[in-house]
Each structure stands twice: as C-alpha cells, then as structure tokens.
Design a protein around this motif. Structure first.
Motif, PDB file in Angstrom:
ATOM      1  N   MET A   1      11.608 106.290  66.708  1.00 19.19           N
ATOM      2  CA  MET A   1      12.279 107.569  66.871  1.00 19.19           C
ATOM      3  C   MET A   1      11.373 108.616  67.516  1.00 19.19           C
ATOM      4  O   MET A   1      11.867 109.566  68.093  1.00 19.19           O
ATOM      5  CB  MET A   1      12.769 108.084  65.514  1.00 19.19           C
ATOM      6  CG  MET A   1      13.935 107.308  64.915  1.00 19.19           C
ATOM      7  SD  MET A   1      15.431 107.297  65.913  1.00 19.19           S
ATOM      8  CE  MET A   1      15.876 108.997  65.937  1.00 19.19           C
ATOM      9  N   THR A   2      10.066 108.431  67.406  1.00 21.40           N
ATOM     10  CA  THR A   2       9.151 109.441  67.921  1.00 21.40           C
ATOM     11  C   THR A   2       9.319 109.662  69.415  1.00 21.40           C
ATOM     12  O   THR A   2       9.477 110.800  69.876  1.00 21.40           O
ATOM     13  CB  THR A   2       7.696 109.036  67.611  1.00 21.40           C
ATOM     14  OG1 THR A   2       7.579 108.821  66.210  1.00 21.40           O
ATOM     15  CG2 THR A   2       6.723 110.109  68.046  1.00 21.40           C
ATOM     16  N   ALA A   3       9.305 108.588  70.193  1.00 22.17           N
ATOM     17  CA  ALA A   3       9.444 108.728  71.637  1.00 22.17           C
ATOM     18  C   ALA A   3      10.827 109.270  72.000  1.00 22.17           C
ATOM     19  O   ALA A   3      10.954 110.104  72.908  1.00 22.17           O
ATOM     20  CB  ALA A   3       9.206 107.382  72.318  1.00 22.17           C
ATOM     21  N   TYR A   4      11.852 108.817  71.309  1.00 21.68           N
ATOM     22  CA  TYR A   4      13.211 109.290  71.572  1.00 21.68           C
ATOM     23  C   TYR A   4      13.296 110.799  71.330  1.00 21.68           C
ATOM     24  O   TYR A   4      13.811 111.548  72.170  1.00 21.68           O
ATOM     25  CB  TYR A   4      14.205 108.538  70.683  1.00 21.68           C
ATOM     26  CG  TYR A   4      15.625 109.014  70.849  1.00 21.68           C
ATOM     27  CD1 TYR A   4      16.402 108.572  71.920  1.00 21.68           C
ATOM     28  CD2 TYR A   4      16.188 109.897  69.948  1.00 21.68           C
ATOM     29  CE1 TYR A   4      17.698 109.010  72.082  1.00 21.68           C
ATOM     30  CE2 TYR A   4      17.481 110.342  70.101  1.00 21.68           C
ATOM     31  CZ  TYR A   4      18.239 109.899  71.171  1.00 21.68           C
ATOM     32  OH  TYR A   4      19.514 110.339  71.330  1.00 21.68           O
ATOM     33  N   CYS A   5      12.782 111.245  70.200  1.00 21.70           N
ATOM     34  CA  CYS A   5      12.833 112.667  69.877  1.00 21.70           C
ATOM     35  C   CYS A   5      12.016 113.503  70.865  1.00 21.70           C
ATOM     36  O   CYS A   5      12.440 114.585  71.271  1.00 21.70           O
ATOM     37  CB  CYS A   5      12.342 112.896  68.455  1.00 21.70           C
ATOM     38  SG  CYS A   5      13.462 112.233  67.205  1.00 21.70           S
ATOM     39  N   ALA A   6      10.862 113.002  71.252  1.00 24.19           N
ATOM     40  CA  ALA A   6      10.033 113.718  72.222  1.00 24.19           C
ATOM     41  C   ALA A   6      10.746 113.842  73.560  1.00 24.19           C
ATOM     42  O   ALA A   6      10.703 114.898  74.203  1.00 24.19           O
ATOM     43  CB  ALA A   6       8.695 113.009  72.392  1.00 24.19           C
ATOM     44  N   SER A   7      11.422 112.785  73.980  1.00 22.62           N
ATOM     45  CA  SER A   7      12.124 112.846  75.264  1.00 22.62           C
ATOM     46  C   SER A   7      13.264 113.855  75.203  1.00 22.62           C
ATOM     47  O   SER A   7      13.489 114.602  76.164  1.00 22.62           O
ATOM     48  CB  SER A   7      12.632 111.465  75.673  1.00 22.62           C
ATOM     49  OG  SER A   7      13.702 111.036  74.849  1.00 22.62           O
ATOM     50  N   LYS A   8      13.986 113.908  74.095  1.00 24.22           N
ATOM     51  CA  LYS A   8      15.089 114.863  73.965  1.00 24.22           C
ATOM     52  C   LYS A   8      14.564 116.292  73.934  1.00 24.22           C
ATOM     53  O   LYS A   8      15.159 117.197  74.506  1.00 24.22           O
ATOM     54  CB  LYS A   8      15.929 114.573  72.721  1.00 24.22           C
ATOM     55  CG  LYS A   8      16.611 113.231  72.772  1.00 24.22           C
ATOM     56  CD  LYS A   8      17.424 113.076  74.047  1.00 24.22           C
ATOM     57  CE  LYS A   8      17.756 111.649  74.341  1.00 24.22           C
ATOM     58  NZ  LYS A   8      18.087 111.411  75.729  1.00 24.22           N
ATOM     59  N   SER A   9      13.454 116.504  73.271  1.00 25.61           N
ATOM     60  CA  SER A   9      12.845 117.820  73.239  1.00 25.61           C
ATOM     61  C   SER A   9      12.410 118.241  74.643  1.00 25.61           C
ATOM     62  O   SER A   9      12.581 119.391  75.047  1.00 25.61           O
ATOM     63  CB  SER A   9      11.646 117.803  72.288  1.00 25.61           C
ATOM     64  OG  SER A   9      11.031 119.058  72.244  1.00 25.61           O
TER      65      SER A   9
ATOM     66  N   THR B   1      11.163  97.816  67.771  1.00 28.69           N
ATOM     67  CA  THR B   1      10.903  99.085  68.437  1.00 28.69           C
ATOM     68  C   THR B   1      11.419  98.984  69.861  1.00 28.69           C
ATOM     69  O   THR B   1      11.686  97.902  70.368  1.00 28.69           O
ATOM     70  CB  THR B   1       9.399  99.424  68.443  1.00 28.69           C
ATOM     71  OG1 THR B   1       8.712  98.381  69.132  1.00 28.69           O
ATOM     72  CG2 THR B   1       8.866  99.562  67.032  1.00 28.69           C
ATOM     73  N   GLY B   2      11.549 100.091  70.495  1.00 32.76           N
ATOM     74  CA  GLY B   2      12.037 100.095  71.872  1.00 32.76           C
ATOM     75  C   GLY B   2      13.488 100.529  71.930  1.00 32.76           C
ATOM     76  O   GLY B   2      14.045 101.076  70.989  1.00 32.76           O
TER      77      GLY B   2
ATOM     78  N   ASN C   1      19.369  96.401  75.568  1.00 32.32           N
ATOM     79  CA  ASN C   1      19.400  94.964  75.862  1.00 32.32           C
ATOM     80  C   ASN C   1      19.397  94.705  77.362  1.00 32.32           C
ATOM     81  O   ASN C   1      18.710  93.802  77.848  1.00 32.32           O
ATOM     82  CB  ASN C   1      20.609  94.308  75.203  1.00 32.32           C
ATOM     83  CG  ASN C   1      20.512  94.312  73.692  1.00 32.32           C
ATOM     84  OD1 ASN C   1      19.422  94.384  73.132  1.00 32.32           O
ATOM     85  ND2 ASN C   1      21.642  94.255  73.029  1.00 32.32           N
ATOM     86  N   ALA C   2      20.171  95.497  78.111  1.00 35.01           N
ATOM     87  CA  ALA C   2      20.219  95.332  79.565  1.00 35.01           C
ATOM     88  C   ALA C   2      18.860  95.631  80.187  1.00 35.01           C
ATOM     89  O   ALA C   2      18.400  94.913  81.085  1.00 35.01           O
ATOM     90  CB  ALA C   2      21.291  96.238  80.166  1.00 35.01           C
ATOM     91  N   ASP C   3      18.198  96.665  79.705  1.00 31.93           N
ATOM     92  CA  ASP C   3      16.869  97.003  80.216  1.00 31.93           C
ATOM     93  C   ASP C   3      15.882  95.888  79.933  1.00 31.93           C
ATOM     94  O   ASP C   3      15.086  95.506  80.797  1.00 31.93           O
ATOM     95  CB  ASP C   3      16.383  98.313  79.591  1.00 31.93           C
ATOM     96  CG  ASP C   3      15.029  98.726  80.123  1.00 31.93           C
ATOM     97  OD1 ASP C   3      14.954  99.093  81.312  1.00 31.93           O
ATOM     98  OD2 ASP C   3      14.044  98.642  79.358  1.00 31.93           O
ATOM     99  N   GLU C   4      15.933  95.364  78.709  1.00 28.23           N
ATOM    100  CA  GLU C   4      15.021  94.275  78.332  1.00 28.23           C
ATOM    101  C   GLU C   4      15.271  93.033  79.198  1.00 28.23           C
ATOM    102  O   GLU C   4      14.325  92.392  79.661  1.00 28.23           O
ATOM    103  CB  GLU C   4      15.218  93.947  76.849  1.00 28.23           C
ATOM    104  CG  GLU C   4      14.042  93.245  76.228  1.00 28.23           C
ATOM    105  CD  GLU C   4      14.187  93.210  74.725  1.00 28.23           C
ATOM    106  OE1 GLU C   4      14.478  92.104  74.211  1.00 28.23           O
ATOM    107  OE2 GLU C   4      14.018  94.256  74.094  1.00 28.23           O
ATOM    108  N   GLN C   5      16.530  92.701  79.435  1.00 29.12           N
ATOM    109  CA  GLN C   5      16.856  91.549  80.288  1.00 29.12           C
ATOM    110  C   GLN C   5      16.348  91.770  81.702  1.00 29.12           C
ATOM    111  O   GLN C   5      15.806  90.864  82.327  1.00 29.12           O
ATOM    112  CB  GLN C   5      18.370  91.307  80.307  1.00 29.12           C
ATOM    113  CG  GLN C   5      18.896  90.684  79.041  1.00 29.12           C
ATOM    114  CD  GLN C   5      20.397  90.548  79.071  1.00 29.12           C
ATOM    115  OE1 GLN C   5      21.103  91.218  79.821  1.00 29.12           O
ATOM    116  NE2 GLN C   5      20.922  89.643  78.239  1.00 29.12           N
TER     117      GLN C   5
END
Length: 145
Positions: free
Chosen positions: A1-9, A126-127, A134-138
């Motif tokens: 959640m850390t990276a997600y929250c930082a990106s939204k901020s 994570t990720g 899933n599409a990004d990982e593929q």
C-alpha cells in the motif's frame, strides 16, 4: 500500500500545482477521490486473505466496497461542472476537514494491525493487483522471454 498511497498523493499534489499554473488560461484541473470502489483492482486485492481481512477491520464507512456506477456518475458530473474536487463516495468530502490528523492515526493503527498480522504477512503478494496487475505481470514476463 505504501507505493500506491505515495503515487496517489503525488497525483493530487501534481493536480493542485498544475491548477495554479494553467488556471489563468481558463483551464480547470480537478482531483477525484475514491474509496474502495468495485473494480478489478479492489476485487484482486480482496482475493488475498490478509488484505481482505485488513480492509474489513477499517472503521465504517471505509471498510465497505462501493458500487462503481454511482462513483462514475459523480465523477462525470464533477467533470461537467469543472469541479476542482470530486468525491466518488458521499463520506469522503467530510474527511477533508481532518486530513491533517490522518497520518498520525494511520501510523498508529497501521503499526498495531501489522503487529497483529505480522506472522501472516510473509505470504502476501506485493505489486499490482487485479486484472490490470495480472496483465502487466504477463507483459513483463513476455518481454523478458
């Protein structure tokens, strides 16, 4: 959640700065605020037992998953009005007044919850999550091969 929250901020700060830079030209810049909205990403996060349980432990109304339709309607209406802030769920507007206190609350509650779930966190994926993740990982795996 850390990276997600930082990106939204970061997106929010970018929008506020951009509003100041282009407003004199009549350009409107808005920010949309959403809680847990029924999307592939949220459903993907809920597939993880620990993430689902952590989310359920949030206080009401933050522990609910909200239908996509009303949130989209509010966003479309906000864009039409050229609003600087649009709230996908009714209760988010009220959180603006207490935002300054949230980092301390989130830090304290987050530490407590991480201690509670500590032994179960090693298996948490994570990720990116959901269909997009899933599409990004593929795609990444395809590019490497």
């Amino acid at each position: 959640m850390t990276a997600y929250c930082a990106s939204k901020s970061g997106v929010e700060a970018y929008a506020h700065a951009l509003r100041g830079e282009v407003g004199h030209r009549g350009v409107k810049v808005g920010v949309g605020y959403l809680s847990w909205t029924d999307t592939d990403m949220v459903r993907g996060a809920d597939q993880d037992e620990v993430m689902r349980e952590l989310r359920q432990r949030l206080p009401w109304p933050a522990n609910k998953t909200y239908p996509l339709g009303p949130a989209v309607d509010r966003l479309v209406d906000g864009i039409g009005r050229r609003a600087s802030h649009v709230y996908g769920q009714w209760w988010l507007r009220g959180t603006q007044a207490v935002r300054g206190y949230l980092p301390a609350v989130i830090g304290a509650v987050g530490q407590r919850e991480m201690r509670r779930f500590g032994d179960r966190l090693t298996g948490v994926r994570t990720g990116l999550v959901g269909a997009g993740g899933n599409a990004d990982e593929q795609h990444r795996n395809t590019v490497r091969d």
